[in-house]
Design a protein around this motif. Sequence first.
Motif, short mmCIF file in Angstrom:
data_model
loop_
_atom_site.label_atom_id
_atom_site.label_comp_id
_atom_site.label_asym_id
_atom_site.label_seq_id
_atom_site.Cartn_x
_atom_site.Cartn_y
_atom_site.Cartn_z
N VAL A 32 8.55 56.12 32.31
CA VAL A 32 9.06 57.55 31.94
C VAL A 32 10.42 57.44 32.90
CG1 VAL A 32 9.05 60.05 31.84
CG2 VAL A 32 6.96 58.86 31.19
N ALA A 33 10.25 57.33 34.03
CA ALA A 33 11.31 57.57 34.92
C ALA A 33 10.85 56.82 36.33
CB ALA A 33 11.48 58.94 35.15
N LYS A 34 11.78 56.54 36.96
CA LYS A 34 11.59 55.86 38.17
C LYS A 34 12.79 55.91 38.98
CE LYS A 34 9.89 51.56 38.18
NZ LYS A 34 9.89 50.17 38.25
N VAL A 35 12.53 56.06 40.36
CA VAL A 35 13.63 56.40 41.37
C VAL A 35 13.40 55.36 42.53
CG1 VAL A 35 12.45 58.17 42.53
CG2 VAL A 35 14.65 57.89 42.87
N GLN A 86 -4.44 58.69 39.82
CA GLN A 86 -5.29 58.84 38.93
C GLN A 86 -5.15 59.32 37.47
OE1 GLN A 86 -5.03 60.94 41.07
NE2 GLN A 86 -5.19 62.93 40.21
N GLY A 87 -3.91 59.79 37.51
CA GLY A 87 -3.21 60.17 36.15
C GLY A 87 -3.44 61.67 36.19
N THR A 88 -2.58 62.54 35.33
CA THR A 88 -2.74 64.02 35.13
C THR A 88 -2.42 64.14 33.79
OG1 THR A 88 -2.00 66.48 35.69
CG2 THR A 88 -0.37 64.56 35.89
N GLN A 89 -3.26 65.01 32.97
CA GLN A 89 -3.01 65.18 31.49
C GLN A 89 -1.70 66.27 31.45
OE1 GLN A 89 -4.47 63.62 28.70
NE2 GLN A 89 -3.01 64.84 27.67
N VAL A 90 -0.76 65.95 30.65
CA VAL A 90 0.19 67.05 29.87
C VAL A 90 0.06 67.07 28.55
CG1 VAL A 90 2.71 67.29 29.36
CG2 VAL A 90 1.82 66.28 31.83
N THR A 107 2.99 64.61 25.00
CA THR A 107 1.78 64.81 25.13
C THR A 107 0.99 63.30 25.56
OG1 THR A 107 1.19 66.70 24.04
CG2 THR A 107 -0.65 65.40 24.35
N ALA A 108 0.39 63.26 27.06
CA ALA A 108 -0.10 62.10 27.38
C ALA A 108 -0.39 62.15 28.83
CB ALA A 108 1.11 61.08 27.55
N VAL A 109 -1.19 61.39 29.20
CA VAL A 109 -1.81 61.39 30.80
C VAL A 109 -0.45 60.52 31.46
CG1 VAL A 109 -3.23 60.39 32.45
CG2 VAL A 109 -4.09 61.12 30.26
N TYR A 110 -0.02 61.15 32.46
CA TYR A 110 1.18 60.86 33.27
C TYR A 110 0.62 60.55 34.58
CZ TYR A 110 4.24 63.05 30.28
OH TYR A 110 5.18 63.13 28.92
N PHE A 111 0.87 59.12 34.95
CA PHE A 111 0.37 58.61 36.12
C PHE A 111 1.53 58.31 37.24
CE2 PHE A 111 -3.47 57.01 34.47
CZ PHE A 111 -3.33 57.13 33.14
N GLY A 127 7.67 56.29 40.72
CA GLY A 127 7.90 56.78 39.38
C GLY A 127 6.78 57.17 38.70
N TRP A 128 7.08 57.32 37.39
CA TRP A 128 6.08 57.96 36.58
C TRP A 128 5.89 57.21 34.99
CZ3 TRP A 128 3.11 62.19 38.07
CH2 TRP A 128 3.65 62.71 39.16
N TYR A 129 4.83 56.91 34.73
CA TYR A 129 4.52 56.37 33.54
C TYR A 129 3.61 57.45 32.74
CZ TYR A 129 5.79 51.36 34.70
OH TYR A 129 6.54 50.51 34.84
#
Length: 121
Positions: free
Chosen positions: A48-51, A113-117, A90-94, A35-37
């Motif tokens: 944010v979402a999980k599968v 490690q996270g990616t900036q959006v 807008t956030a860092v997505y993990f 998933g994504w936090y």
Amino acid sequence: QVQLVESGGGLVQPGGSLRLSCAASGSISTINSMGWYRQAPGKSRELVAKVFSSGPTTYLDSVLGRFTISRDNAKNTVALQMISLKPEDTAVYFCTANLRKIGEWKNQDYWGQGTQVTVSS
């Protein structure tokens, strides 16, 4: 050793789209879910979402209809397609995975490690 490597973040204008990808690698036996936090400045991290490996998905209410999570079980990858992006996205997505390593008996959570959006005009 398990690694989650994310890609696809960046700067986009409101209403635009981005696709995040994440690949899990290492001594992996089984993956229960991926998933994504995200975490915005001054705010707590939120799902944010999980599968799940069996298919069910869950989404944060504010992204329903705009974000779509997908997973390739054979490749241990997960993607998040984001459309109609808003400044509040807008956030860092993990990337995260709940998985069992080879030789272990219980599942654990692993994080990228996270990616900036950034959504801004």
